[in-house]
Design a protein around this motif. Structure first.
Motif, PDB file in Angstrom:
ATOM      1  N   ARG A 276       1.725 128.724 -21.490  1.00 55.90           N
ATOM      2  CA  ARG A 276       2.427 128.902 -20.216  1.00 55.90           C
ATOM      3  C   ARG A 276       2.017 127.846 -19.188  1.00 55.90           C
ATOM      4  O   ARG A 276       1.727 128.152 -18.037  1.00 55.90           O
ATOM      5  CB  ARG A 276       2.163 130.306 -19.670  1.00 55.90           C
ATOM      6  CG  ARG A 276       2.752 131.405 -20.555  1.00 55.90           C
ATOM      7  CD  ARG A 276       2.115 132.745 -20.273  1.00 55.90           C
ATOM      8  NE  ARG A 276       0.711 132.770 -20.670  1.00 55.90           N
ATOM      9  CZ  ARG A 276      -0.036 133.874 -20.722  1.00 55.90           C
ATOM     10  NH1 ARG A 276       0.490 135.045 -20.396  1.00 55.90           N
ATOM     11  NH2 ARG A 276      -1.298 133.811 -21.087  1.00 55.90           N
ATOM     12  N   ASN A 277       1.976 126.599 -19.598  1.00 54.72           N
ATOM     13  CA  ASN A 277       1.672 125.494 -18.702  1.00 54.72           C
ATOM     14  C   ASN A 277       2.927 124.661 -18.458  1.00 54.72           C
ATOM     15  O   ASN A 277       3.815 124.582 -19.319  1.00 54.72           O
ATOM     16  CB  ASN A 277       0.600 124.577 -19.296  1.00 54.72           C
ATOM     17  CG  ASN A 277      -0.775 125.213 -19.370  1.00 54.72           C
ATOM     18  OD1 ASN A 277      -1.669 124.668 -19.989  1.00 54.72           O
ATOM     19  ND2 ASN A 277      -0.957 126.379 -18.758  1.00 54.72           N
ATOM     20  N   ARG A 278       3.002 124.059 -17.288  1.00 56.46           N
ATOM     21  CA  ARG A 278       4.101 123.146 -16.964  1.00 56.46           C
ATOM     22  C   ARG A 278       3.590 122.116 -15.969  1.00 56.46           C
ATOM     23  O   ARG A 278       2.503 122.254 -15.411  1.00 56.46           O
ATOM     24  CB  ARG A 278       5.281 123.900 -16.366  1.00 56.46           C
ATOM     25  CG  ARG A 278       4.950 124.585 -15.053  1.00 56.46           C
ATOM     26  CD  ARG A 278       6.203 125.081 -14.363  1.00 56.46           C
ATOM     27  NE  ARG A 278       5.883 125.772 -13.137  1.00 56.46           N
ATOM     28  CZ  ARG A 278       5.582 125.178 -11.986  1.00 56.46           C
ATOM     29  NH1 ARG A 278       5.524 123.855 -11.933  1.00 56.46           N
ATOM     30  NH2 ARG A 278       5.312 125.871 -10.907  1.00 56.46           N
ATOM     31  N   ASN A 279       4.396 121.079 -15.733  1.00 51.05           N
ATOM     32  CA  ASN A 279       4.027 120.104 -14.719  1.00 51.05           C
ATOM     33  C   ASN A 279       3.867 120.793 -13.377  1.00 51.05           C
ATOM     34  O   ASN A 279       4.679 121.635 -12.999  1.00 51.05           O
ATOM     35  CB  ASN A 279       5.071 118.996 -14.629  1.00 51.05           C
ATOM     36  CG  ASN A 279       5.100 118.134 -15.863  1.00 51.05           C
ATOM     37  OD1 ASN A 279       4.094 118.007 -16.567  1.00 51.05           O
ATOM     38  ND2 ASN A 279       6.239 117.532 -16.152  1.00 51.05           N
ATOM     39  N   GLY A 280       2.811 120.411 -12.655  1.00 48.02           N
ATOM     40  CA  GLY A 280       2.433 121.184 -11.486  1.00 48.02           C
ATOM     41  C   GLY A 280       2.848 120.633 -10.151  1.00 48.02           C
ATOM     42  O   GLY A 280       2.658 121.291  -9.148  1.00 48.02           O
ATOM     43  N   SER A 281       3.431 119.429 -10.074  1.00 46.24           N
ATOM     44  CA  SER A 281       3.772 118.876  -8.768  1.00 46.24           C
ATOM     45  C   SER A 281       4.747 117.725  -8.915  1.00 46.24           C
ATOM     46  O   SER A 281       4.628 116.924  -9.835  1.00 46.24           O
ATOM     47  CB  SER A 281       2.510 118.392  -8.040  1.00 46.24           C
ATOM     48  OG  SER A 281       2.831 117.819  -6.799  1.00 46.24           O
ATOM     49  N   ASN A 282       5.716 117.671  -8.022  1.00 45.28           N
ATOM     50  CA  ASN A 282       6.572 116.491  -7.892  1.00 45.28           C
ATOM     51  C   ASN A 282       6.232 115.725  -6.618  1.00 45.28           C
ATOM     52  O   ASN A 282       7.039 114.960  -6.107  1.00 45.28           O
ATOM     53  CB  ASN A 282       8.048 116.905  -7.856  1.00 45.28           C
ATOM     54  CG  ASN A 282       8.522 117.397  -9.209  1.00 45.28           C
ATOM     55  OD1 ASN A 282       7.967 117.037 -10.233  1.00 45.28           O
ATOM     56  ND2 ASN A 282       9.535 118.251  -9.210  1.00 45.28           N
ATOM     57  N   CYS A 283       5.064 115.949  -6.092  1.00 50.03           N
ATOM     58  CA  CYS A 283       4.607 115.370  -4.837  1.00 50.03           C
ATOM     59  C   CYS A 283       3.084 115.288  -4.906  1.00 50.03           C
ATOM     60  O   CYS A 283       2.462 116.097  -5.588  1.00 50.03           O
ATOM     61  CB  CYS A 283       5.064 116.263  -3.674  1.00 50.03           C
ATOM     62  SG  CYS A 283       4.498 115.766  -2.040  1.00 50.03           S
ATOM     63  N   CYS A 284       2.396 114.442  -4.342  1.00 46.32           N
ATOM     64  CA  CYS A 284       2.820 113.508  -3.315  1.00 46.32           C
ATOM     65  C   CYS A 284       2.341 112.116  -3.700  1.00 46.32           C
ATOM     66  O   CYS A 284       2.553 111.150  -2.978  1.00 46.32           O
ATOM     67  CB  CYS A 284       2.228 113.912  -1.983  1.00 46.32           C
ATOM     68  SG  CYS A 284       2.856 115.513  -1.416  1.00 46.32           S
ATOM     69  N   ASN A 285       1.640 112.029  -4.844  1.00 44.95           N
ATOM     70  CA  ASN A 285       1.209 110.749  -5.385  1.00 44.95           C
ATOM     71  C   ASN A 285       0.992 110.930  -6.881  1.00 44.95           C
ATOM     72  O   ASN A 285       1.087 112.038  -7.411  1.00 44.95           O
ATOM     73  CB  ASN A 285      -0.060 110.243  -4.690  1.00 44.95           C
ATOM     74  CG  ASN A 285      -1.192 111.259  -4.733  1.00 44.95           C
ATOM     75  OD1 ASN A 285      -1.535 111.760  -5.806  1.00 44.95           O
ATOM     76  ND2 ASN A 285      -1.783 111.575  -3.584  1.00 44.95           N
TER      77      ASN A 285
END
Length: 340
Positions: A180-189
């Protein structure tokens, strides 16, 4: 008859002063240790109160609050939910869950005014060396918590990033597995965007869980841990806490893989990826705005304190094996850890 009075010689006086200096030098560490013991006890009491508040919330609603959830834009964190159970009902009533971005004081005037100038001492570790109150958005000065909800833990074998420093062995060599893992951020660097988010803990995003979902047993699952000391980036102190304070939740309406938030960020929760006490800033998923993998870290010597599902508070040493930390952060992995 004249009586002669004996006085201290200069040498004797210097010896006495030296002895007093030595005794004071020996006493100061003991005083400092006693003060830290008192601060650690107060920190544990703060966390105990949060644990009791979560239990009272569960008694009322038959679930725990979501760690973070979306409303109309940025929603709230679990801290907002427990306000009525920590004698902050008046503050809770003064806030709104309506309008745009209720959890972000930079965009919601009513909630900005409600929290501005408010110090929530129960959210602050007394040993925390950082300023407890800061601007969390829009000029609202309020508490940045020393504590963070546990969303789960990261299986490094399922990440696309390189081996994180301090994270130990790669792959499944540590025995921990999590789907149950996924990419955690589309921000900020790039550093924060290399983060991973888990839904395997007590506080996954947009999910309200009952204690029945903690199938490893409430006494074996962490709910809350500390993030209450500096991290370092080439010797520069970096604040490890949530930039936007205790109100901030998430802007995404999905849970694990179905995610449609514009930023995919979640505040006031973390997914365990690094050893306890890690203070290196330049790691994938670490950041102030907000790294999904900010580590558990405290100013207490040797480890951090954590609240477990049964409401108990335990000190977890920095020397604990990384797989054990991940098992403790996961509610249903079937691994029961004793004697940590």
């Amino acid at each position: 008859m004249q009586i002669k009075r004996r006085a201290f010689t200069l040498v004797e006086l210097l010896v006495v002063i030296a002895i007093i200096g030595i005794l004071v030098g020996l006493l100061l560490p003991a005083v400092q240790a006693a003060r830290e013991a008192a601060r650690r006890m107060q920190c544990g009491n703060n966390m105990k109160q949060l644990g009791l508040a979560l239990h009272n919330y569960h008694d009322t609603h038959n679930t725990l609050p979501a760690g973070t959830w979306r409303l109309q834009g940025w929603g709230f964190s679990f801290y907002y939910s427990v306000l009525p159970y920590i004698e902050q009902g008046a503050l809770y009533d003064s806030m709104t869950s309506s309008g745009d971005h209720p959890g972000y004081t930079g965009a919601n005037a009513q909630n900005r005014d409600a929290v501005n100038g408010v110090t929530l001492s129960g959210f602050i570790c007394p040993s925390n060396p950082m300023d407890p109150n800061k601007d969390v958005g829009g000029g609202a000065i309020t508490t940045r918590p020393s504590y963070v909800g546990i969303a789960g833990a990261i299986d490094e074998d399922k990440t696309s990033s390189a081996t994180p420093p301090q994270a130990g062995a790669t792959g499944d060599t540590d025995g921990f597995q999590e789907q149950r893992n996924r990419n955690g951020s589309n921000c900020c660097n790039a550093q924060e965007m290399a983060g991973q988010m888990s839904a395997g803990g007590v506080f996954p995003t947009n999910k309200w869980l009952s204690f029945a979902k903690l199938t490893d047993g409430t006494s074996n699952v962490m709910m809350i841990g500390e993030t209450s000391s500096w991290m370092y980036d080439n010797g520069i102190q970096m604040d490890s806490r949530t930039t936007h304070g205790w109100t901030m939740g998430t802007d995404g309406s999905g849970t694990t893989t179905n995610w449609n938030g514009p930023n995919s960020r979640q505040f006031n929760v973390t997914s365990i990826r690094y050893p306890i006490g890690t203070d290196t800033w330049a790691l994938p998923g670490v950041g102030s705005n907000y790294g999904p993998n900010n580590p558990l870290l405290s100013a207490h010597p040797g480890g951090v304190q954590a609240v477990f599902g049964d409401g108990s508070v335990h000190f977890i040493a920095e020397t604990i094996a990384m797989p054990i930390v991940k098992y403790l952060a996961t509610r249903d992995d079937g691994e029961v850890v004793n004697g940590f």
